[in-house]
Design a protein around this motif. Structure first.
Motif, short mmCIF file in Angstrom:
data_model
loop_
_atom_site.label_atom_id
_atom_site.label_comp_id
_atom_site.label_asym_id
_atom_site.label_seq_id
_atom_site.Cartn_x
_atom_site.Cartn_y
_atom_site.Cartn_z
N ILE A 65 6.01 83.76 -28.73
CA ILE A 65 5.13 84.34 -29.76
C ILE A 65 5.34 83.65 -31.11
O ILE A 65 4.37 83.27 -31.76
CB ILE A 65 5.29 85.87 -29.84
N TYR A 115 -1.28 81.98 -31.73
CA TYR A 115 -0.49 83.20 -31.52
C TYR A 115 -1.25 84.18 -30.61
O TYR A 115 -0.69 84.70 -29.64
CB TYR A 115 -0.19 83.83 -32.89
N GLY A 116 -2.52 84.41 -30.92
CA GLY A 116 -3.31 85.38 -30.15
C GLY A 116 -3.47 84.94 -28.70
O GLY A 116 -3.29 85.75 -27.78
N THR A 127 -0.09 85.03 -26.71
CA THR A 127 0.40 86.41 -26.52
C THR A 127 -0.44 87.13 -25.47
O THR A 127 0.11 87.77 -24.56
CB THR A 127 0.34 87.17 -27.87
N LEU A 128 -1.76 87.01 -25.59
CA LEU A 128 -2.63 87.70 -24.62
C LEU A 128 -2.48 87.10 -23.22
O LEU A 128 -2.45 87.84 -22.23
CB LEU A 128 -4.09 87.61 -25.09
N MET A 145 0.11 85.60 -21.90
CA MET A 145 1.40 86.02 -21.33
C MET A 145 1.35 87.47 -20.86
O MET A 145 1.81 87.80 -19.77
CB MET A 145 2.52 85.85 -22.37
N ALA A 146 0.78 88.34 -21.71
CA ALA A 146 0.72 89.77 -21.36
C ALA A 146 -0.13 89.99 -20.10
O ALA A 146 0.26 90.75 -19.20
CB ALA A 146 0.15 90.57 -22.52
N LEU A 147 -1.27 89.30 -20.02
CA LEU A 147 -2.13 89.44 -18.84
C LEU A 147 -1.41 88.95 -17.58
O LEU A 147 -1.53 89.55 -16.51
CB LEU A 147 -3.44 88.66 -19.04
N VAL A 185 1.87 88.88 -17.14
CA VAL A 185 2.94 89.86 -16.82
C VAL A 185 2.36 91.05 -16.06
O VAL A 185 2.95 91.54 -15.10
CB VAL A 185 3.65 90.33 -18.12
N VAL A 186 1.16 91.47 -16.47
CA VAL A 186 0.50 92.59 -15.78
C VAL A 186 0.04 92.16 -14.38
O VAL A 186 0.18 92.91 -13.41
CB VAL A 186 -0.71 93.09 -16.61
#
Lengths: 330, 204
Positions: free
Chosen positions: B70, B155-156, B159-160, B162-164, B166-167
């Motif tokens: 991040i 950054y956006g 971050t998004l 990686m989060a997607l 991980v889910v």
């Protein structure tokens, strides 16, 4: 302190760092760079044109392109028997010159106004008579885009919304708060555009900066465990400051000299554009909060107060800059 | 499900190839240099593929490793940006292709990359792409606003992504689950794109 709080801190920190990068001149985002040119018909098909508001980059640098059958050499324009009908465009609109309003005053009939912007670089003159479906569509395209541009370039409005999101959190409370802000700014935008209320632009911009400082103070209060006004009644705060921000939005429409009959529709489309931009921003912020939560990305404890103080500093920097402009004008 | 994913990815690729950097300049004229910085990378296939690949790689390694990117990724973009003008006519195509190939192979192999190496890879990608974005700037561009836009979108996006990821690929998934296999297949495609790009760069 919950993880979500840290995430908001990170988001705010980033936004504030970016906001701080914007120069004071750029922060007068709502004093749009625009020009107004009038074409008065002196005999059928023949017009005299003049800039009633000269663009800041100089009228000579505007590359105005009239319909092909019209011969333009300012101050004269001759469109022959066909009259002024067809597309008008400006080929060199850019960051220095974003909006030009063209007013056409015919010998007979009502004056008409056409807005050319970077979002909608071509206006089609339809002649006299009732607006057609095509004319309405063009109006919608112009003003929805103009509304989106206006909110996306309004760092102060976005920072205020971000502050609200931080204090309120997510869920229904946020929906209610953002709705209250929307109702507030829509009401004052309409009232200002119809001339029911009038506030000078420069003092108003200073008040908008103060509204952000207020949100900054409320964030500090929340961090100290105190229940501030925004935390208790977020929709009342959002509605009240929405009224102030709405008058600011109206500043973008003021001076465009729109025809009275087109004003309600232009206002509606402009507001829709503002809402689209605002909604996109809120969704982006919520998506990033969700992403931070998923990743467990938190700001260290020592840094949690920094964004709240930054929000206050940036807004006060804007406030004093704008206040100086008010005082300079007296 | 996998077929749907393939179709969606192909459609996205076609759409991305169809756009050109010129679109970003329209945005610039309309909304200024901050938004030009934010939109410019999204119109470039190299940026899109490499950023997604980096985000997916970090996401598959888990949130604890991925979250370091991040701050690392946007900082890398900011470091790379001023290097752009120094590149002159030198293309970053080969470097892009090499990074794509490397990240794609790591994904395909489901390699357990240490945090330090992951940060180094992400930083290298960011520097290369930051420089590539900086090389195209005109003298009239406000570099500070452009850099802010670029860092923000970096950054956006990371971050998004990686989060997607991980889910999508849960820690409890076995190596033979369809999700794990889908990620590895995606890695294979990214590696293939990198290989093709490297061949083209060497041939030209």
């Amino acid at each position: 302190m919950s993880a979500i709080r840290y995430l908001r801190l990170a988001l705010l920190g980033l936004t504030l760092a970016l906001a701080a990068l914007i120069r004071p001149s750029a922060l007068n985002a709502h004093e749009a760079a625009m020009g107004v040119i009038e074409f008065r018909e002196v005999r059928p098909g023949a017009f005299v044109g003049r800039w009633s508001i000269e663009p800041s980059i100089g009228a000579s640098r505007i590359d105005l392109r009239m319909p092909p059958h019209c011969f333009l050499r300012l101050p004269e324009m001759n469109c022959g028997q066909k009259g002024l009908v067809g597309p008008i465009t400006i080929s060199n609109l850019g960051s220095n010159m974003s909006v030009v309003l063209i007013k056409v005053i015919p010998i007979e009939g009502e004056p008409r106004s056409y807005t050319i912007s970077t979002a909608n670089p071509v206006a089609t003159v339809l002649g006299t008579g009732a607006p057609t479906l095509e004319a309405w569509f063009e109006l919608a395209k112009t003003y929805v885009n103009y509304g989106i541009d206006h909110i996306l370039l309004g760092a102060d409005h976005l920072l205020f919304v971000l502050g609200l999101i931080w204090i309120v959190g997510g869920g229904w409370r946020l929906v209610k708060t953002i709705t209250a802000f929307t109702i507030g700014h829509s009401a004052s935008l309409a009232a200002t555009a119809f001339g029911l209320i009038g506030v000078p632009e420069r003092p108003l911009n200073a008040c908008i900066a103060l509204s952000i400082a207020f949100v900054g103070v409320e964030i500090i209060k929340q961090q100290r465990g105190e229940t501030g006004l925004t935390a208790r009644y977020p929709w009342i705060v959002a509605f009240t400051f929405g009224l102030v921000h709405g008058i600011g939005f109206a500043g973008a429409l003021a001076g465009l000299g729109l025809e009275r009959r087109l004003l309600p529709a232009a206002l509606l489309f402009f507001n829709i554009g503002v809402e689209i931009g605002q909604l996109a921003f809120v969704l982006l912020v919520l998506a990033l909060i969700w992403a931070h939560r998923r990743l467990g990305a938190v700001v260290p404890r020592w840094g949690e107060a920094v964004p709240a103080y930054l929000i206050g500093s940036v807004s006060m920097f804007w406030f004093f800059g704008r206040l100086a402009r008010v005082l300079a004008a007296i | 499900m996998k077929q749907k994913s393939v179709r969606a990815l192909m459609a996205a690729a076609i759409l991305l190839i169809g756009t050109s950097a010129a679109d970003a300049h329209i945005v610039a004229a309309r909304l200024g240099d901050f938004y030009m910085g934010a939109s410019h990378p999204l119109t470039d296939l190299q940026d899109v593929v490499l950023w997604i690949a980096t985000g997916v790689l970090a996401g598959t390694l888990g949130a604890s490793k991925g979250r370091w990117l991040i701050p690392v990724f946007p900082v890398g973009l900011l470091v790379g940006l001023p290097l752009g003008p120094l590149l002159g006519n030198v293309s970053t195509e080969l470097a892009d292709a090499t990074m794509m190939l490397a990240i794609g192979m790591l994904l395909a192999a489901a390699a357990q990359v240490p945090t330090l190496l992951l940060c180094a890879i992400a930083f290298a990608v960011a520097i290369i792409r930051g420089a590539a974005n900086g090389a195209e700037l005109g003298p009239e561009t406000d570099r500070l606003l452009y850099a802010a836009g670029l860092a923000y979108v970096g950054y956006g996006s990371i971050t998004l992504t990686m989060a997607l990821t991980v889910v999508f690929k849960r820690a409890s998934d076995s190596a033979t689950s369809w999700r794990a296999i889908a990620v590895r297949a995606l890695g294979g495609w990214i590696a293939a794109i990198g290989l093709m790009m490297a061949s083209l760069a060497l041939a030209s």
